[in-house]
Design an enzyme around this catalytic site. Sequence first.
Site, PDB file in Angstrom:
ATOM      1  N   PRO A   1       0.809  -1.224   0.000  1.00 35.64           N
ATOM      2  CA  PRO A   1       0.000   0.000   0.000  1.00 35.64           C
ATOM      3  C   PRO A   1       0.843   1.276   0.000  1.00 35.64           C
ATOM      4  O   PRO A   1       0.512   2.251  -0.672  1.00 35.64           O
ATOM      5  CB  PRO A   1      -0.840  -0.140   1.268  1.00 35.64           C
ATOM      6  CG  PRO A   1      -1.036  -1.620   1.393  1.00 35.64           C
ATOM      7  CD  PRO A   1       0.282  -2.220   0.971  1.00 35.64           C
ATOM      8  N   GLU A   2       1.945   1.271   0.788  1.00 28.61           N
ATOM      9  CA  GLU A   2       2.897   2.380   0.725  1.00 28.61           C
ATOM     10  C   GLU A   2       4.309   1.881   0.985  1.00 28.61           C
ATOM     11  O   GLU A   2       4.513   0.843   1.615  1.00 28.61           O
ATOM     12  CB  GLU A   2       2.574   3.480   1.759  1.00 28.61           C
ATOM     13  CG  GLU A   2       1.462   4.420   1.358  1.00 28.61           C
ATOM     14  CD  GLU A   2       0.182   4.161   2.108  1.00 28.61           C
ATOM     15  OE1 GLU A   2      -0.794   4.881   1.867  1.00 28.61           O
ATOM     16  OE2 GLU A   2       0.151   3.214   2.921  1.00 28.61           O
ATOM     17  N   SER A   3       5.267   2.654   0.489  1.00 22.51           N
ATOM     18  CA  SER A   3       6.684   2.493   0.805  1.00 22.51           C
ATOM     19  C   SER A   3       7.208   3.869   1.205  1.00 22.51           C
ATOM     20  O   SER A   3       6.737   4.895   0.701  1.00 22.51           O
ATOM     21  CB  SER A   3       7.467   1.963  -0.400  1.00 22.51           C
ATOM     22  OG  SER A   3       6.995   0.699  -0.816  1.00 22.51           O
TER      23      SER A   3
ATOM     24  N   HIS B   1       0.104   4.574   8.455  1.00 21.16           N
ATOM     25  CA  HIS B   1       0.944   3.409   8.765  1.00 21.16           C
ATOM     26  C   HIS B   1       2.387   3.592   8.283  1.00 21.16           C
ATOM     27  O   HIS B   1       3.312   3.084   8.932  1.00 21.16           O
ATOM     28  CB  HIS B   1       0.283   2.117   8.235  1.00 21.16           C
ATOM     29  CG  HIS B   1       0.819   1.546   6.976  1.00 21.16           C
ATOM     30  ND1 HIS B   1       0.371   1.927   5.731  1.00 21.16           N
ATOM     31  CD2 HIS B   1       1.773   0.596   6.764  1.00 21.16           C
ATOM     32  CE1 HIS B   1       1.020   1.244   4.813  1.00 21.16           C
ATOM     33  NE2 HIS B   1       1.870   0.422   5.397  1.00 21.16           N
TER      34      HIS B   1
END
Length: 305
Positions: A46-48, A76
């Site tokens: 979903p994210e980095s 997050h």
Amino acid sequence: MKSYPYYICDVFTDKRFGGNQLAVLPDAQGLTSEQMQQIAREFNFPESTFVFPAEQGNTRKVRIFTPSIEVPFAGHPNVGTAFLLAKTGLLDRQELQTIIFEEKAGLVPISIAQQDDGAIFCELKAPEVVSLGQSIDASLVAEALSLNLDDIQLSTHQPIVASVGLPFLMVELMSLDALASARAKLDAFEKIQAIGVTPDIHLYVKREESSKAEQQFDIQARMFAPFDGVPEDPATGSANCALAGLLAHYSSLQEGMLCWTIAQGVEMDRPSVLKARALKKAGQVIDTWIGGNSVLVSKGEIYLD
């Protein structure tokens, strides 16, 4: 060929392979925006996050990418990045209580606490006061979620955009059954986008509508953001932080702190636990926070030509 070390951690969980996956590059100096986007797409989480030296005298500068876009703020990734820097000894000892990340949405303070069992709990303070935006017709939202109109709870608010740095369309549902049966219908998501609203939809059910089995949580939630490359997110700190602000806004409490324990990711078999709170003074929401535990999963190197 140049290599960059990376770590993978699971965020908003105390169990490995639960929560929300995050890739962190703790030293991203030298990477271009295009390269960071390519790396985020390669991980396909979903994210980095990509960590740089601070530019304004704070702890670090952090940039956050989904598989398709850079975002100005997210929950997050901040919680997980703070955890990772603390866990791997990349923070000075004097920094281990409160740090500040510099991000596109502003400064993000994060408190770091080591619990009695050795786990690390990180809590961020949102970079913006909660703001409420456009309301959306409930029938359009029901269509987008493959639900019936009577599955949407309208007693507190219409489906409405709320943000503490990143906007989400907040939708309260009537039951856990409705929550479990929701499915993204992309052509209806496009209709929402066409009226000027980013269709990142955060669904939630309050405890009083939940079954007894869910009574350890105040809220159970899901979040769909298919146009950001995230078909469903197992734990969305920025959305739940905005949700805390939204619920506090509508609360009859005029002064004091409101707190919620939120479950997410249940339907994805990646259960997550998020701790949200909001502070009101003189009837106004003035601050919101989101926090949780994280666990380290792996480390490695990524290579660039």
